[in-house]
Write an enzyme that holds these catalytic residues in place. Structure first.
Site: not given
Length: 297
Positions: A176, A233, A265
């Site tokens: 991330c 995502d 994600h």
């Protein structure tokens, strides 16, 4: 400082590759130790959360000396004399919680000295925060990129001196926000052999203390990068990922981008509902192979 403000002394930036030295106060660390357990900023903890034991490895919290004090970090490494290849593990926005610690233990089981520094320790105590937007607004957005690069350099040096690490076999991986950091660190460090970025955003706001996006630094990266992304995502459009891949190719960089169909994600985050076992395990295998093939082994 405005987005286009010039540094007071351009010579100070020579080793930071365009990252602006921030005017932050050296107030010391808000967090002096790592959090226990998993982040509070998640709706629920999933049953499939992985817990790696410590058999055959040495693991635990450590302190890494940096310019303004001891920075808390988590270190895991194989038992034995070493030296072992070093992998810097870069946290999500949630800090060095149990998921990140477990990643370090998994890497140690694979033969690496893995160290995860708490890069947000000066800006706020993410261990007590439950609101994701608060973490982003009050901590992440106020953490200077130049500070992060310096802390990662200090972590690599510490791993070589104190954790049986081989400074000639340095890798970095992150998830991330940490995935974004991987791209920036690959443009910053002349010592890095390879990096693996898990769903790191290529866009975002440019500010005085975070002056470049991951996409901005692609022409400047110095090490091979593997990028692992999910087609589902919603925060990182596939078009952005493909554009970054094309930019790397045009710049003659060694970059491999893998996009997993239907993966959202956070598909590697085994403690969250976003976890997808297949892509997570396949991506992990790709990561280890990437490190092996590019000098981090």
């Amino acid at each position: 400082m405005s987005d286009d403000a010039a540094p007071r002394d351009a010579n100070d930036l020579e080793q930071l590759d365009g990252l602006v030295i921030p005017p932050f106060s050296r107030r010391g660390f808000v967090m002096t130790g790592l959090m226990s357990g998993l982040t509070l900023a998640t709706t629920r903890v999933e049953a499939q959360a992985i817990r790696t034991d410590e058999a055959g490895i040495v693991a635990g919290e450590v302190r890494i000396p940096v310019g303004d004090g001891p920075m808390p970090a988590y270190r895991a490494m194989p038992e034995g004399a070493g030296p072992f290849p070093i992998v810097l593990v870069v946290e999500e926005i949630f800090g060095v919680h149990e998921y990140i610690k477990d990643i370090c233990r998994r890497l140690a089981k694979a033969g690496f000295t893995a160290v995860a520094p708490e890069l947000f320790a000066r800006q706020g105590d993410v261990s007590k925060m439950t609101d994701v937007q608060e973490i982003v607004r009050e901590v992440v957005s106020k953490t200077p990129d130049a500070q992060v690069m310096g802390d990662l350099d200090a972590t690599a040096a510490w791993a070589a001196a104190e954790a049986k690490g081989d400074s000639g076999k340095l890798g970095v991986t992150g998830w991330c926000r940490g995935g974004r950091t991987v791209w920036l660190y690959a443009a910053h460090s002349a010592s890095l052999k390879a990096g693996v970025a898990w769903y790191g955003n290529f866009g975002g706001n440019r500010t005085g203390i975070q002056p470049k996006t991951a996409a901005d630094v692609i022409p400047d990266i110095r090490a091979p990068i593997l990028g692992l992304y999910g087609a589902a995502d919603t925060g990182i459009p596939v078009a952005d990922v493909e554009k970054a891949r094309d930019a790397a190719k045009a710049a003659g960089k060694t970059v491999d981008i893998v996009i997993y169909p239907d993966a959202p994600h956070g598909f590697h985050a085994d403690y969250r509902p976003s976890y997808r076992k297949g892509p997570a395990e396949e991506g992990w295998s790709r990561m280890l192979a990437w490190f092996r093939d590019h000098g981090v082994a």
